[in-house]
Design an enzyme around this catalytic site. Structure first.
Site, PDB file in Angstrom:
ATOM      1  CG  PHE A 125      -1.848   1.071   1.402  1.00 41.37           C
ATOM      2  CD1 PHE A 125      -3.007   1.099   0.648  1.00 41.37           C
ATOM      3  CD2 PHE A 125      -1.615   2.090   2.317  1.00 41.37           C
ATOM      4  CE1 PHE A 125      -3.922   2.130   0.803  1.00 41.37           C
ATOM      5  CE2 PHE A 125      -2.533   3.118   2.478  1.00 41.37           C
ATOM      6  CZ  PHE A 125      -3.685   3.134   1.714  1.00 41.37           C
ATOM      7  CB  THR A 128       4.649   7.112   3.422  1.00 40.28           C
ATOM      8  OG1 THR A 128       3.668   6.782   4.413  1.00 40.28           O
ATOM      9  CG2 THR A 128       5.707   8.007   4.017  1.00 40.28           C
ATOM     10  N   PRO A 130       8.703  10.741   0.233  1.00 36.41           N
ATOM     11  CG  PRO A 130      10.498  10.590  -1.253  1.00 36.41           C
ATOM     12  CD  PRO A 130       9.026  10.343  -1.155  1.00 36.41           C
ATOM     13  N   GLY A 133       4.260  12.336   5.019  1.00 29.77           N
ATOM     14  CA  GLY A 133       3.951  11.119   5.776  1.00 29.77           C
ATOM     15  C   GLY A 133       2.652  11.337   6.528  1.00 29.77           C
ATOM     16  NE  ARG A 273      21.023 -13.127  36.585  1.00 26.07           N
ATOM     17  CZ  ARG A 273      22.309 -13.358  36.369  1.00 26.07           C
ATOM     18  NH1 ARG A 273      22.705 -14.458  35.745  1.00 26.07           N
ATOM     19  NH2 ARG A 273      23.206 -12.478  36.748  1.00 26.07           N
ATOM     20  CD  GLN A 341      15.894  -1.714  34.350  1.00 30.17           C
ATOM     21  OE1 GLN A 341      16.145  -1.338  33.201  1.00 30.17           O
ATOM     22  NE2 GLN A 341      16.648  -1.384  35.372  1.00 30.17           N
ATOM     23  N   GLY A 345      21.721  -7.026  32.534  1.00 30.00           N
ATOM     24  CA  GLY A 345      22.740  -6.856  31.485  1.00 30.00           C
ATOM     25  C   GLY A 345      22.425  -7.685  30.252  1.00 30.00           C
ATOM     26  CD  GLU A 368      -1.366   0.192   9.240  1.00 25.69           C
ATOM     27  OE1 GLU A 368      -2.583   0.308   9.452  1.00 25.69           O
ATOM     28  OE2 GLU A 368      -0.868  -0.787   8.644  1.00 25.69           O
ATOM     29  CB  THR A 370       2.769   9.396  14.646  1.00 26.25           C
ATOM     30  OG1 THR A 370       2.004  10.614  14.592  1.00 26.25           O
ATOM     31  CG2 THR A 370       3.661   9.305  13.407  1.00 26.25           C
TER      32      THR A 370
HETATM   33  C1  LIG Z   1       8.629   0.071   9.206  1.00 22.50           C
HETATM   34  C2  LIG Z   1       7.707   1.038   8.503  1.00 22.50           C
HETATM   35  C3  LIG Z   1       6.781   0.547   7.599  1.00 22.50           C
HETATM   36  C4  LIG Z   1       5.952   1.432   6.897  1.00 22.50           C
HETATM   37  N1  LIG Z   1       5.081   0.934   5.945  1.00 22.50           N
HETATM   38  C5  LIG Z   1       4.365   1.812   5.185  1.00 22.50           C
HETATM   39  C6  LIG Z   1       3.555   1.332   4.095  1.00 22.50           C
HETATM   40  O1  LIG Z   1       3.434   0.117   3.855  1.00 22.50           O
HETATM   41  N2  LIG Z   1       2.900   2.243   3.329  1.00 22.50           N
HETATM   42  C7  LIG Z   1       2.988   3.582   3.556  1.00 22.50           C
HETATM   43  O2  LIG Z   1       2.382   4.344   2.814  1.00 22.50           O
HETATM   44  N3  LIG Z   1       3.741   4.075   4.581  1.00 22.50           N
HETATM   45  C8  LIG Z   1       4.438   3.223   5.377  1.00 22.50           C
HETATM   46  N4  LIG Z   1       5.217   3.693   6.420  1.00 22.50           N
HETATM   47  C9  LIG Z   1       5.286   5.140   6.646  1.00 22.50           C
HETATM   48  C10 LIG Z   1       4.591   5.580   7.927  1.00 22.50           C
HETATM   49  O3  LIG Z   1       3.210   5.440   7.812  1.00 22.50           O
HETATM   50  C11 LIG Z   1       5.049   7.029   8.197  1.00 22.50           C
HETATM   51  O4  LIG Z   1       6.428   6.986   8.539  1.00 22.50           O
HETATM   52  C12 LIG Z   1       4.240   7.679   9.301  1.00 22.50           C
HETATM   53  O5  LIG Z   1       2.917   7.923   8.874  1.00 22.50           O
HETATM   54  C13 LIG Z   1       4.864   9.024   9.756  1.00 22.50           C
HETATM   55  O6  LIG Z   1       5.151   9.833   8.667  1.00 22.50           O
HETATM   56  P1  LIG Z   1       6.615  10.490   8.547  1.00 22.50           P
HETATM   57  O7  LIG Z   1       7.612   9.397   8.692  1.00 22.50           O
HETATM   58  O8  LIG Z   1       6.665  11.304   7.307  1.00 22.50           O
HETATM   59  O9  LIG Z   1       6.741  11.416   9.805  1.00 22.50           O
HETATM   60  P2  LIG Z   1       6.278  12.946   9.872  1.00 22.50           P
HETATM   61  O10 LIG Z   1       4.910  13.098   9.336  1.00 22.50           O
HETATM   62  O11 LIG Z   1       7.370  13.786   9.288  1.00 22.50           O
HETATM   63  O12 LIG Z   1       6.232  13.167  11.444  1.00 22.50           O
HETATM   64  C14 LIG Z   1       7.403  13.446  12.224  1.00 22.50           C
HETATM   65  C15 LIG Z   1       6.954  13.749  13.650  1.00 22.50           C
HETATM   66  O13 LIG Z   1       6.098  14.887  13.664  1.00 22.50           O
HETATM   67  C16 LIG Z   1       4.865  14.566  14.299  1.00 22.50           C
HETATM   68  N5  LIG Z   1       3.770  15.288  13.650  1.00 22.50           N
HETATM   69  C17 LIG Z   1       3.540  15.452  12.328  1.00 22.50           C
HETATM   70  N6  LIG Z   1       2.420  16.153  12.124  1.00 22.50           N
HETATM   71  C18 LIG Z   1       1.923  16.459  13.355  1.00 22.50           C
HETATM   72  C19 LIG Z   1       0.777  17.165  13.832  1.00 22.50           C
HETATM   73  N7  LIG Z   1      -0.120  17.698  12.993  1.00 22.50           N
HETATM   74  N8  LIG Z   1       0.589  17.270  15.162  1.00 22.50           N
HETATM   75  C20 LIG Z   1       1.476  16.719  16.030  1.00 22.50           C
HETATM   76  N9  LIG Z   1       2.577  16.045  15.649  1.00 22.50           N
HETATM   77  C21 LIG Z   1       2.793  15.905  14.333  1.00 22.50           C
HETATM   78  C22 LIG Z   1       4.715  13.067  14.142  1.00 22.50           C
HETATM   79  O14 LIG Z   1       3.856  12.499  15.121  1.00 22.50           O
HETATM   80  C23 LIG Z   1       6.164  12.606  14.289  1.00 22.50           C
HETATM   81  O15 LIG Z   1       6.458  12.522  15.659  1.00 22.50           O
HETATM   82  C24 LIG Z   1       6.034   2.835   7.145  1.00 22.50           C
HETATM   83  C25 LIG Z   1       6.961   3.314   8.087  1.00 22.50           C
HETATM   84  C26 LIG Z   1       7.789   2.439   8.759  1.00 22.50           C
HETATM   85  C27 LIG Z   1       8.784   2.993   9.749  1.00 22.50           C
END
Ligand SMILES: Cc1cc2nc3c(=O)[nH]c(=O)nc-3n(C[C@H](O)[C@H](O)[C@H](O)COP(=O)(O)OP(=O)(O)OC[C@H]3O[C@@H](n4cnc5c(N)ncnc54)[C@H](O)[C@@H]3O)c2cc1C
Length: 390
Positions: A125, A128, A130, A133, A273, A341, A345, A368, A370
């Protein structure tokens, strides 16, 4: 959310028992191989396919078992005992992809893609990018109509199963300017071998070895107009959000299932342990860590039961899914931290499983939605409800 009725209780219980045995006898012993290869081994993938795991959410009228959402979450809970790599290989197909197809695909699309899932197709799917997100509607990937096809250009990032997916659901802009209700976003079904589609390198991650992610790059990828999910432009964002509600229940169930494994490990270690001439489980400060973990796991179990039965009844679950996902994912990292914890170690050493539990659980708070984005979702719904009550 319209729901399927699911399997009858007896058939489902028999399936769950088989699955439980499969997890203990096949998946747990295969974990080391999955970590070493950073892939779910092919023989294990084939066994998962043979058990029908990829097609669990295909409705009965398309030849699938059509599990109800609460049954599906029971399955995820069982699978989550094993390392996350295994669930990750199939849960995009059974979760977001099956939901998007079920709710919004055209009849032709269902006829084409449900059989692929029944055969065990790994799907991905692509939301996201560069530069987008959490603010996913700010995506740059474009799909431009050209005669009876669309041409896709852009890059998707961190795509689970990206390196080996057989097909993708890709969210792309069908208008250059952003529109109200994010109607500039449409969804497309794209085969993995489409000319112009390439895959970036396999990402190196903090944890969850064997669960693979990577970039997917679209350079003039031409798909027929019939690849537009639902056949209507502008519905993609809505489809993605509906599918993500189910996805959040699934991540909540996963975080909970894995926490049970982590706590079992901590309890075993605490009994084995010895320090000061006694098992460390005898010390009340260690007992507090075990008890706090048990309390939180029980709370998440109650939340999951409530949210999944609401979902099965077809009630809106945006808030409940967000609450469960936030609580279970934050809880999982606390349980894993306590496990480290309790191991002392040894908990910091890669040779012991506590160390990987700590790294594996961390991502549940990020993907899915944050924790912060879901807090915003929950609070907005509360404020809207309050305004409506005045
Ligand atoms: C292992 C892994 C698998 C993934 N698989 C998929 C996938 O299959 N398909 C897909 O499409 N994506 C995928 N992702 C992407 C994932 O969904 C995004 O990384 C996630 O939604 C966060 O987006 P970002 O990394 O751009 O962070 P950002 O959006 O840049 O956020 C950075 C920080 O800012 C905070 N933040 C941002 N906006 C706000 C707001 N309005 N209010 C408060 N805080 C905010 C966030 O909570 C976070 O702490 C995957 C990511 C990982 C790590």
């Amino acid at each position: 959310m319209p729901e399927t009725t699911g399997l009858d209780a007896e058939t489902f219980d028999a399936f769950l028992n088989t699955l439980r045995r499969f997890v203990q006898e096949r998946l747990v012993p295969a974990e080391e191989r999955a970590f070493e290869e950073d892939f779910v081994p092919d023989d294990i993938l084939q066994e998962m396919r043979d058990m029908g795991l990829f097609g669990l959410m295909v409705p009965a009228e398309y030849g699938g078992p059509g599990l109800s959402i609460d049954q599906y979450l029971e399955v995820i809970l069982e699978l989550a005992w094993a390392a996350p790599a295994f669930r990750s290989a199939m849960a995009i197909s059974t979760g977001i992809i099956s939901t998007a197809l079920r709710l919004d695909a055209t009849e032709e699309q269902k006829q084409e893609y449900f059989p692929k899932l029944l055969e065990g197709a790994i799907a991905a799917f692509c939301l996201t990018e560069p530069d987008s997100g959490s603010d996913s509607a700010a995506m740059k990937t474009r799909a431009v109509k050209d005669g009876d096809s669309y041409v896709l250009n852009g890059t998707k990032r961190y795509i689970t199963n990206g390196p080996r997916a057989e097909f993708f659901i890709v969210l792309a802009r069908t208008t250059a300017e952003s529109l109200p209700s994010n109607r500039h976003v449409s969804a497309f079904l794209v085969p993995g071998d489409a000319p112009g589609l390439s895959r970036g390198k396999h990402d190196k991650k903090m944890g969850q070895k064997g669960a693979i992610t990577g970039d997917i790059i679209f350079e003039d990828v031409r798909v027929p107009a019939t690849a537009l999910l639902g056949g209507v432009e502008g519905l993609g964002f809505k489809t993605a959000m509906k599918a993500l509600d189910g996805g959040r229940l699934s991540v909540g169930a996963t975080a909970l299932g894995y926490s049970r494994r982590v706590l079992a490990s901590a309890l075993r270690y605490a009994n084995e342990r010895k320090a000061f001439g006694a098992p460390i489980a005898n010390f009340q400060l260690v007992q507090a860590m075990l008890a706090d973990s048990k309390i939180e796991i029980y709370a998440a179990e109650c939340m999951l039961r409530d949210a999944s039965s609401r979902a099965a009844r077809g009630e809106p679950i945006v808030t409940e899914a967000a609450c469960l996902k936030v609580f279970a994912s934050e809880m999982a990292t606390r349980v894993a931290d306590r496990c480290v914890q309790i191991y002392g170690g040894a908990g910091y050493m890669a040779e012991y499983e506590a160390e990987r539990f700590y790294r594996d659980t961390r991502v549940y708070r990020i993907y899915e939605g944050t924790t912060q984005i879901l807090q915003v979702v929950i609070a907005k719904a509360m404020i809207k409800e309050y305004a409506a009550s005045l």
